[in-house]
Design a protein around this motif. Sequence first.
Motif, PDB file in Angstrom:
ATOM      1  N   ARG A  73      19.651 -16.978   9.854  1.00 35.27           N
ATOM      2  CA  ARG A  73      20.224 -15.654   9.560  1.00 35.27           C
ATOM      3  C   ARG A  73      19.250 -14.834   8.718  1.00 35.27           C
ATOM      4  NH1 ARG A  73      25.186 -18.463   8.668  1.00 35.27           N
ATOM      5  NH2 ARG A  73      24.786 -18.406   6.430  1.00 35.27           N
ATOM      6  N   GLN A  74      18.606 -15.495   7.749  1.00 32.81           N
ATOM      7  CA  GLN A  74      17.649 -14.808   6.885  1.00 32.81           C
ATOM      8  C   GLN A  74      16.429 -14.334   7.679  1.00 32.81           C
ATOM      9  OE1 GLN A  74      15.030 -16.557   3.470  1.00 32.81           O
ATOM     10  NE2 GLN A  74      17.077 -16.277   2.643  1.00 32.81           N
ATOM     11  N   ARG A  75      15.959 -15.175   8.609  1.00 31.73           N
ATOM     12  CA  ARG A  75      14.798 -14.802   9.431  1.00 31.73           C
ATOM     13  C   ARG A  75      15.123 -13.581  10.294  1.00 31.73           C
ATOM     14  NH1 ARG A  75      12.961 -15.216  14.304  1.00 31.73           N
ATOM     15  NH2 ARG A  75      14.828 -16.264  15.067  1.00 31.73           N
ATOM     16  N   GLN A  76      16.322 -13.569  10.882  1.00 27.85           N
ATOM     17  CA  GLN A  76      16.726 -12.420  11.696  1.00 27.85           C
ATOM     18  C   GLN A  76      16.900 -11.168  10.842  1.00 27.85           C
ATOM     19  OE1 GLN A  76      20.239 -13.708  13.788  1.00 27.85           O
ATOM     20  NE2 GLN A  76      19.107 -15.050  15.179  1.00 27.85           N
ATOM     21  N   ALA A  77      17.407 -11.353   9.615  1.00 30.15           N
ATOM     22  CA  ALA A  77      17.582 -10.205   8.713  1.00 30.15           C
ATOM     23  C   ALA A  77      16.238  -9.621   8.300  1.00 30.15           C
ATOM     24  CB  ALA A  77      18.374 -10.633   7.477  1.00 30.15           C
ATOM     25  N   LEU A  78      15.226 -10.480   8.096  1.00 28.17           N
ATOM     26  CA  LEU A  78      13.895  -9.991   7.743  1.00 28.17           C
ATOM     27  C   LEU A  78      13.277  -9.191   8.892  1.00 28.17           C
ATOM     28  CD1 LEU A  78      12.473 -13.126   5.898  1.00 28.17           C
ATOM     29  CD2 LEU A  78      12.952 -10.900   4.873  1.00 28.17           C
ATOM     30  N   ALA A  79      13.658  -9.533  10.124  1.00 27.08           N
ATOM     31  CA  ALA A  79      13.139  -8.798  11.276  1.00 27.08           C
ATOM     32  C   ALA A  79      13.911  -7.499  11.515  1.00 27.08           C
ATOM     33  CB  ALA A  79      13.202  -9.673  12.524  1.00 27.08           C
ATOM     34  N   SER A  80      15.220  -7.522  11.244  1.00 24.43           N
ATOM     35  CA  SER A  80      16.052  -6.351  11.546  1.00 24.43           C
ATOM     36  C   SER A  80      16.360  -5.488  10.326  1.00 24.43           C
ATOM     37  CB  SER A  80      17.367  -6.812  12.174  1.00 24.43           C
ATOM     38  OG  SER A  80      18.116  -7.583  11.247  1.00 24.43           O
ATOM     39  N   GLY A  81      16.156  -6.028   9.118  1.00 18.99           N
ATOM     40  CA  GLY A  81      16.473  -5.272   7.905  1.00 18.99           C
ATOM     41  C   GLY A  81      17.935  -5.339   7.511  1.00 18.99           C
ATOM     42  N   ASP A  82      18.684  -6.292   8.071  1.00 17.54           N
ATOM     43  CA  ASP A  82      20.108  -6.446   7.744  1.00 17.54           C
ATOM     44  C   ASP A  82      20.256  -6.871   6.283  1.00 17.54           C
ATOM     45  OD1 ASP A  82      22.795  -6.903   7.649  1.00 17.54           O
ATOM     46  OD2 ASP A  82      22.871  -8.271   9.347  1.00 17.54           O
ATOM     47  N   GLU A  83      20.880  -6.016   5.474  1.00 20.97           N
ATOM     48  CA  GLU A  83      20.977  -6.228   4.025  1.00 20.97           C
ATOM     49  C   GLU A  83      21.791  -7.466   3.659  1.00 20.97           C
ATOM     50  OE1 GLU A  83      20.113  -4.614   1.085  1.00 20.97           O
ATOM     51  OE2 GLU A  83      18.763  -3.217   2.063  1.00 20.97           O
ATOM     52  N   ARG A  84      22.735  -7.865   4.505  1.00 20.56           N
ATOM     53  CA  ARG A  84      23.665  -8.942   4.143  1.00 20.56           C
ATOM     54  C   ARG A  84      22.964 -10.278   3.953  1.00 20.56           C
ATOM     55  NH1 ARG A  84      27.723  -8.765   8.967  1.00 20.56           N
ATOM     56  NH2 ARG A  84      25.713  -8.434  10.010  1.00 20.56           N
ATOM     57  N   ALA A 109      -4.833  -0.012   0.144  1.00 20.94           N
ATOM     58  CA  ALA A 109      -4.762  -1.451  -0.130  1.00 20.94           C
ATOM     59  C   ALA A 109      -4.451  -2.267   1.116  1.00 20.94           C
ATOM     60  CB  ALA A 109      -3.711  -1.719  -1.201  1.00 20.94           C
ATOM     61  N   GLU A 110      -3.732  -1.686   2.090  1.00 20.40           N
ATOM     62  CA  GLU A 110      -3.378  -2.455   3.290  1.00 20.40           C
ATOM     63  C   GLU A 110      -4.588  -2.738   4.173  1.00 20.40           C
ATOM     64  OE1 GLU A 110      -1.179  -0.295   6.589  1.00 20.40           O
ATOM     65  OE2 GLU A 110      -0.997   1.168   4.962  1.00 20.40           O
ATOM     66  N   PHE A 111      -5.673  -1.979   3.990  1.00 19.10           N
ATOM     67  CA  PHE A 111      -6.899  -2.209   4.759  1.00 19.10           C
ATOM     68  C   PHE A 111      -7.892  -3.074   3.995  1.00 19.10           C
ATOM     69  CE2 PHE A 111      -5.255   1.999   6.041  1.00 19.10           C
ATOM     70  CZ  PHE A 111      -4.919   1.698   7.354  1.00 19.10           C
ATOM     71  N   PHE A 112      -7.452  -3.631   2.881  1.00 16.27           N
ATOM     72  CA  PHE A 112      -8.360  -4.431   2.058  1.00 16.27           C
ATOM     73  C   PHE A 112      -8.885  -5.660   2.802  1.00 16.27           C
ATOM     74  CE2 PHE A 112      -8.860  -8.085  -0.821  1.00 16.27           C
ATOM     75  CZ  PHE A 112      -9.956  -7.642  -1.547  1.00 16.27           C
ATOM     76  N   LEU A 113      -8.008  -6.350   3.513  1.00 17.49           N
ATOM     77  CA  LEU A 113      -8.412  -7.592   4.190  1.00 17.49           C
ATOM     78  C   LEU A 113      -9.488  -7.355   5.256  1.00 17.49           C
ATOM     79  CD1 LEU A 113      -7.803 -10.608   4.058  1.00 17.49           C
ATOM     80  CD2 LEU A 113      -6.102 -10.273   5.843  1.00 17.49           C
ATOM     81  N   PRO A 114      -9.308  -6.401   6.200  1.00 14.42           N
ATOM     82  CA  PRO A 114     -10.393  -6.173   7.162  1.00 14.42           C
ATOM     83  C   PRO A 114     -11.679  -5.678   6.515  1.00 14.42           C
ATOM     84  CG  PRO A 114      -8.525  -4.689   7.572  1.00 14.42           C
ATOM     85  CD  PRO A 114      -8.096  -5.652   6.534  1.00 14.42           C
ATOM     86  N   MET A 115     -11.539  -4.817   5.489  1.00 17.58           N
ATOM     87  CA  MET A 115     -12.740  -4.332   4.795  1.00 17.58           C
ATOM     88  C   MET A 115     -13.447  -5.471   4.070  1.00 17.58           C
ATOM     89  SD  MET A 115     -11.826  -0.528   3.315  1.00 17.58           S
ATOM     90  CE  MET A 115     -10.356  -0.985   2.445  1.00 17.58           C
ATOM     91  N   ALA A 116     -12.664  -6.397   3.513  1.00 19.49           N
ATOM     92  CA  ALA A 116     -13.254  -7.532   2.804  1.00 19.49           C
ATOM     93  C   ALA A 116     -14.052  -8.420   3.754  1.00 19.49           C
ATOM     94  CB  ALA A 116     -12.153  -8.341   2.123  1.00 19.49           C
ATOM     95  N   VAL A 117     -13.551  -8.577   4.979  1.00 18.15           N
ATOM     96  CA  VAL A 117     -14.269  -9.387   5.975  1.00 18.15           C
ATOM     97  C   VAL A 117     -15.612  -8.737   6.320  1.00 18.15           C
ATOM     98  CG1 VAL A 117     -14.201 -10.222   8.360  1.00 18.15           C
ATOM     99  CG2 VAL A 117     -12.173 -10.416   6.921  1.00 18.15           C
ATOM    100  N   ARG A 184       0.514  -3.692   7.604  1.00 21.02           N
ATOM    101  CA  ARG A 184       1.841  -3.203   8.018  1.00 21.02           C
ATOM    102  C   ARG A 184       2.545  -4.163   8.970  1.00 21.02           C
ATOM    103  NH1 ARG A 184       4.730   1.682   8.263  1.00 21.02           N
ATOM    104  NH2 ARG A 184       6.035   1.838  10.110  1.00 21.02           N
ATOM    105  N   ARG A 185       1.830  -4.717   9.944  1.00 19.08           N
ATOM    106  CA  ARG A 185       2.471  -5.576  10.938  1.00 19.08           C
ATOM    107  C   ARG A 185       2.896  -6.930  10.371  1.00 19.08           C
ATOM    108  NH1 ARG A 185      -2.109  -6.493  15.360  1.00 19.08           N
ATOM    109  NH2 ARG A 185      -2.265  -4.242  15.041  1.00 19.08           N
ATOM    110  N   LEU A 186       2.344  -7.299   9.200  1.00 20.09           N
ATOM    111  CA  LEU A 186       2.681  -8.587   8.593  1.00 20.09           C
ATOM    112  C   LEU A 186       3.755  -8.477   7.510  1.00 20.09           C
ATOM    113  CD1 LEU A 186      -0.925 -10.058   8.185  1.00 20.09           C
ATOM    114  CD2 LEU A 186       0.685 -10.447  10.057  1.00 20.09           C
ATOM    115  N   ARG A 187       4.235  -7.290   7.248  1.00 19.13           N
ATOM    116  CA  ARG A 187       5.200  -7.100   6.162  1.00 19.13           C
ATOM    117  C   ARG A 187       6.581  -7.625   6.545  1.00 19.13           C
ATOM    118  NH1 ARG A 187       3.477  -0.836   4.794  1.00 19.13           N
ATOM    119  NH2 ARG A 187       1.443  -1.348   3.891  1.00 19.13           N
ATOM    120  N   LEU A 188       7.211  -8.260   5.572  1.00 21.47           N
ATOM    121  CA  LEU A 188       8.587  -8.731   5.706  1.00 21.47           C
ATOM    122  C   LEU A 188       9.386  -8.287   4.485  1.00 21.47           C
ATOM    123  CD1 LEU A 188       8.079 -12.376   7.022  1.00 21.47           C
ATOM    124  CD2 LEU A 188       8.905 -10.433   8.329  1.00 21.47           C
ATOM    125  N   PRO A 189      10.590  -7.728   4.696  1.00 17.87           N
ATOM    126  CA  PRO A 189      11.230  -7.341   5.940  1.00 17.87           C
ATOM    127  C   PRO A 189      10.387  -6.333   6.735  1.00 17.87           C
ATOM    128  CG  PRO A 189      12.752  -7.200   4.089  1.00 17.87           C
ATOM    129  CD  PRO A 189      11.408  -7.421   3.519  1.00 17.87           C
TER     130      PRO A 189
END
Length: 199
Positions: A73-84, A109-117, A184-189
């Motif tokens: 349930r928690q995994r699905q909520a992290l994908a959908s943003g369900d507060e419950r 800051a979100e581009f730090f990882l590719p820039m660091a590489v 952005r694509r790795l953010r949870l929720p």
Amino acid sequence: MFRSRAKDEKAQAADKAPVTDSSQPRHPEAPKGRPTPKRSAAQSQRRSVANTSMTRKEASKRQREERRAALERQRQALASGDERYLPARDKGPVRRFARDFIDSRFNIAEFFLPMAVVILVLSMVRVAALQNIALLLWLVVIVLIVLDSFVTGFRLKKQLNERFAAENKRGAVAYALMRSLQMRRLRLPKPQVKRGERP
């Protein structure tokens, strides 16, 4: 031999009293028809009744299944943003607004990882000029991230004070800045707003 006559009569009455159904109410002055059990005996009987319904193995299996269902349930909520079913650190309108505030804008800051590489690859090349450029890029990236985080934190704090004056806002700015460090694509929720959309 020394028992009183009244006690003998009560004992005989208790022996003769019919055994009644326990579901029916008993008159307070009527004899029970059985002796009162000792406390230790009553407690052990309660424990045995409580434990006979489910064995230890069954109980642990049931706990594992409940835990697995809660995690799903928690995994699905992290994908959908369900507060419950979100984790405690992500719950509440303040944290939701902080997430939307970060997700609706570009953050350096979100581009730090590719820039660091890229910088790391440049620094490994055995050319002095490229290594100097890599070092300079490190400094520029770090300064830009610090400045962008400072401005973002200041704006977010101002918005939170305006919108959620009565709410507990402790840790919301730090929570948002940690989110801005993630791609952005790795953010949870998962982000629930588009870039440029006002939260």
